[in-house]
Design an enzyme around this catalytic site. Structure first.
Site, PDB file in Angstrom:
ATOM      1  N   HIS A 135       0.865  -1.190   0.000  1.00 23.17           N
ATOM      2  CA  HIS A 135       0.000   0.000   0.000  1.00 23.17           C
ATOM      3  C   HIS A 135       0.898   1.237   0.000  1.00 23.17           C
ATOM      4  O   HIS A 135       2.028   1.184   0.507  1.00 23.17           O
ATOM      5  CB  HIS A 135      -0.837  -0.062   1.283  1.00 23.17           C
ATOM      6  CG  HIS A 135      -1.873   0.996   1.443  1.00 23.17           C
ATOM      7  ND1 HIS A 135      -1.586   2.266   1.876  1.00 23.17           N
ATOM      8  CD2 HIS A 135      -3.218   0.954   1.261  1.00 23.17           C
ATOM      9  CE1 HIS A 135      -2.713   2.961   1.942  1.00 23.17           C
ATOM     10  NE2 HIS A 135      -3.709   2.192   1.578  1.00 23.17           N
ATOM     11  N   ASP A 152       3.223  -4.113   8.110  1.00 20.67           N
ATOM     12  CA  ASP A 152       2.003  -3.343   7.952  1.00 20.67           C
ATOM     13  C   ASP A 152       0.838  -4.327   8.089  1.00 20.67           C
ATOM     14  O   ASP A 152       0.514  -5.052   7.154  1.00 20.67           O
ATOM     15  CB  ASP A 152       2.018  -2.673   6.570  1.00 20.67           C
ATOM     16  CG  ASP A 152       0.680  -2.040   6.222  1.00 20.67           C
ATOM     17  OD1 ASP A 152      -0.239  -2.072   7.074  1.00 20.67           O
ATOM     18  OD2 ASP A 152       0.563  -1.526   5.092  1.00 20.67           O
ATOM     19  N   GLN A 192      -4.400  -4.855   7.109  1.00 24.52           N
ATOM     20  CA  GLN A 192      -5.410  -5.799   6.591  1.00 24.52           C
ATOM     21  C   GLN A 192      -5.349  -7.155   7.276  1.00 24.52           C
ATOM     22  O   GLN A 192      -6.135  -8.046   6.948  1.00 24.52           O
ATOM     23  CB  GLN A 192      -5.218  -5.999   5.075  1.00 24.52           C
ATOM     24  CG  GLN A 192      -5.432  -4.751   4.260  1.00 24.52           C
ATOM     25  CD  GLN A 192      -6.877  -4.252   4.269  1.00 24.52           C
ATOM     26  OE1 GLN A 192      -7.795  -4.966   4.685  1.00 24.52           O
ATOM     27  NE2 GLN A 192      -7.079  -3.028   3.826  1.00 24.52           N
ATOM     28  N   LYS A 224     -10.365  -0.461  10.753  1.00 24.95           N
ATOM     29  CA  LYS A 224     -10.572  -1.652   9.908  1.00 24.95           C
ATOM     30  C   LYS A 224     -10.904  -2.875  10.754  1.00 24.95           C
ATOM     31  O   LYS A 224     -11.164  -3.949  10.227  1.00 24.95           O
ATOM     32  CB  LYS A 224      -9.324  -1.923   9.070  1.00 24.95           C
ATOM     33  CG  LYS A 224      -9.038  -0.833   8.033  1.00 24.95           C
ATOM     34  CD  LYS A 224      -7.897  -1.259   7.149  1.00 24.95           C
ATOM     35  CE  LYS A 224      -7.227  -0.107   6.444  1.00 24.95           C
ATOM     36  NZ  LYS A 224      -8.000   0.439   5.331  1.00 24.95           N
ATOM     37  N   CYS A 255      -4.953   2.574  -3.455  1.00 21.23           N
ATOM     38  CA  CYS A 255      -3.663   3.032  -2.906  1.00 21.23           C
ATOM     39  C   CYS A 255      -2.549   2.029  -3.166  1.00 21.23           C
ATOM     40  O   CYS A 255      -1.631   1.875  -2.351  1.00 21.23           O
ATOM     41  CB  CYS A 255      -3.762   3.345  -1.413  1.00 21.23           C
ATOM     42  SG  CYS A 255      -4.879   4.693  -1.055  1.00 21.23           S
TER      43      CYS A 255
HETATM   44  N1  7TS Z   1      -1.743  -0.593   4.732  1.00 18.05           N
HETATM   45  C1  7TS Z   1      -2.650  -1.360   4.121  1.00 18.05           C
HETATM   46  C2  7TS Z   1      -2.279  -2.737   3.681  1.00 18.05           C
HETATM   47  C3  7TS Z   1      -3.924  -0.856   3.892  1.00 18.05           C
HETATM   48  O1  7TS Z   1      -4.829  -1.615   3.289  1.00 18.05           O
HETATM   49  C4  7TS Z   1      -4.238   0.454   4.319  1.00 18.05           C
HETATM   50  C5  7TS Z   1      -5.574   1.085   4.035  1.00 18.05           C
HETATM   51  C6  7TS Z   1      -3.252   1.182   4.970  1.00 18.05           C
HETATM   52  C7  7TS Z   1      -2.016   0.630   5.155  1.00 18.05           C
HETATM   53  C8  7TS Z   1      -3.512   2.539   5.500  1.00 18.05           C
HETATM   54  O2  7TS Z   1      -4.436   2.508   6.505  1.00 18.05           O
HETATM   55  P1  7TS Z   1      -4.884   3.876   7.204  1.00 18.05           P
HETATM   56  O3  7TS Z   1      -5.901   3.466   8.182  1.00 18.05           O
HETATM   57  O4  7TS Z   1      -3.659   4.442   7.803  1.00 18.05           O
HETATM   58  O5  7TS Z   1      -5.436   4.729   6.101  1.00 18.05           O
HETATM   59  N2  7TS Z   1      -6.255   0.545   2.951  1.00 18.05           N
HETATM   60  C9  7TS Z   1      -7.382   1.003   2.385  1.00 18.05           C
HETATM   61  C10 7TS Z   1      -8.016   0.339   1.355  1.00 18.05           C
HETATM   62  O6  7TS Z   1      -7.626  -0.729   0.876  1.00 18.05           O
HETATM   63  N3  7TS Z   1      -9.101   1.029   0.975  1.00 18.05           N
HETATM   64  O7  7TS Z   1      -9.169   2.128   1.735  1.00 18.05           O
HETATM   65  C11 7TS Z   1      -8.099   2.125   2.609  1.00 18.05           C
END
Ligand code: 7TS
Length: 417
Positions: free
Chosen positions: A132, A208, A211, A234, A374
């Site tokens: 990501h 990371d 997910q 999430k 992303c």
């Molecule tokens: N890493 C992964 C693997 C992700 O899927 C996401 C967000 C992030 C980092 C960042 O997370 P945040 O909470 O800091 O924004 N992924 C997604 C997505 O797949 N659709 O919307 C956000």
């Protein structure tokens, strides 16, 4: 339901749905909400929503400073949530859990606090090709600043990370940063092997887990991982709160990320000594309601049991893969077997633009994501500008998958595929 799939968990999912008020609503189209975008953000159970309003209505106060009753209650609830998150990840102690805004901030904390103090010109940072943007851009900035090099582990035809040349690629690497589960391909990355090999090569590992934490039982001690980032929103928690697990020795050795109130022990006009862990990394007033809400989310997940969460996800994903594979014109990306992936399925359908697919599905009450999710570099590698993506969580059922398939059939008719 088609033949060959055992409905292991639909009854339980039906019961779970009753805990999520939003799932009883209808969309603008008048259709029941079919929420298949939990990889972007999950829905929230009533217990999380009520825990947050309970704080604001009952004991809203700042933490770590008041001596009065509600301030003490707020502090206890905030630190209690940290303890629950620590236990969720099986951290050795609460002080190894830092509250951040989200996974992105957790990764940036590592890049700035660990990276600026430890990386030298000529060092390498090893990533995978499925990351990501939040696990690419901080390392690009750090590498540019420090004169370091970025390297990548490649993917095979099913989007699985290739480890054949791992030891060779680790030569000269000081830091490995990898997703645990891909938000686009669904791939579960074999981080156990990556962490062990990285440690043999003398590198530090940041995972990371944005997910993965919502879906898999994550045991940071069994993994022996150095840093593990996650986002509360999430995993049934509110937005605005994330977590970074880090080994105590690493947190003690690195400087703070952000500076200001709360993270200090003593300040004079000339200099400052820092607070002890974990507060050294929590400058300013924290997202108190968010942390307390995340504590309730973790309780909810632990009541379900992460083994059940995973089993439900595998069953639903297997069913969705089978139905999507049978749907004309649908092309799937990522590992073929549900056991090798999280509950995320990216796909294309003929030459319909993914945004058009998503908007036709919206008319049917079905929420999916369309775009690059992303992961622009990964899409470029797949030769695609965008994909459509359905993602599942604890409250999804086989009926939701059926609704997805029916809506896709409608899209195929509209576009005359
Ligand atoms: N890493 C992964 C693997 C992700 O899927 C996401 C967000 C992030 C980092 C960042 O997370 P945040 O909470 O800091 O924004 N992924 C997604 C997505 O797949 N659709 O919307 C956000």
């Amino acid at each position: 339901m088609t033949a060959g799939i055992t409905p292991v968990s639909d009854t339980a999912a039906e019961r779970i749905r009753a805990d999520f008020p939003i799932l009883a609503t209808r969309t603008k189209s008048g259709k029941p909400l079919v929420y298949l975008d939990s990889a972007a953000t999950s829905q929230k159970p009533r217990s999380v929503i009520e825990t947050i309003s309970g704080y604001y209505e009952g004991y809203n106060a700042n933490i770590h400073r008041g001596v009065y009753d509600i301030a003490e209650r707020a502090t206890d609830a905030f630190e209690g949530a940290r303890a629950r998150v620590a236990s969720f990840f099986n951290a050795a102690e609460s002080a190894e859990i830092i509250f951040t805004r989200n996974a992105t901030e957790a990764l940036n904390l590592v890049a700035y606090s660990w990276g600026l103090a430890n990386l030298r010109a000529g060092d390498a940072i090893l990533l995978t090709r499925l990351e990501h943007h939040s696990n690419i851009v901080p390392w690009q900035l750090l590498a540019a600043k420090m004169g370091a090099e970025l390297r990548f582990l490649e993917l095979d035809g099913q989007g699985r990370v290739v480890l054949d040349d791992l030891d060779a690629k680790l030569r000269g690497v000081r830091l490995v940063a990898s997703a645990h589960v891909s938000n686009t391909l669904g791939t579960i990355v074999p981080i156990e092997q990556i962490i062990a090999a990285a440690h043999r090569a003398g590198a530090v590992v940041v995972i990371d887990g944005a997910q993965a934490a919502p879906h898999l039982a994550v045991d940071v001690r069994a993994l022996d991982v150095d840093f593990y980032a996650a986002s509360g929103h999430k995993m049934l928690g509110p937005t605005g709160i994330g977590t970074l697990y880090a080994k105590r020795a690493l947190l003690e050795a690195i400087p703070p990320f952000l500076a200001g109130g709360d993270m200090i022990r003593r300040v004079s006009y000339e200099q400052t000594t820092f607070n002890e862990l974990p507060w050294k990394f929590e400058a300013g007033t924290s997202d108190i309601a968010g942390a307390i809400g995340l504590g309730a989310a973790v309780d909810y997940l632990q009541d379900l049991g992460m083994a059940w969460v995973r089993a439900h996800e595998v069953a639903l994903t297997a069913y969705a893969l089978e139905r999507l594979n049978a749907a004309p014109h649908v092309r799937l990306y990522g590992p073929e077997r549900a056991e090798e992936r999280g509950g995320v399925i990216s796909f294309t359908m003929g030459d319909i633009h993914p945004h058009d697919i998503a908007s036709i599905l919206d008319g049917e009450g079905v929420c999916i994501r369309a775009g690059h999710h992303c992961t622009m570099p990964l899409h470029e590698r797949l030769g695609l500008a965008a994909t459509a993506r359905a993602s599942f969580y604890v409250y999804n059922t086989y009926a939701d998958v059926d609704a997805l398939i029916e809506a896709l059939e409608k899209a195929a008719r509209i576009f005359k595929l």
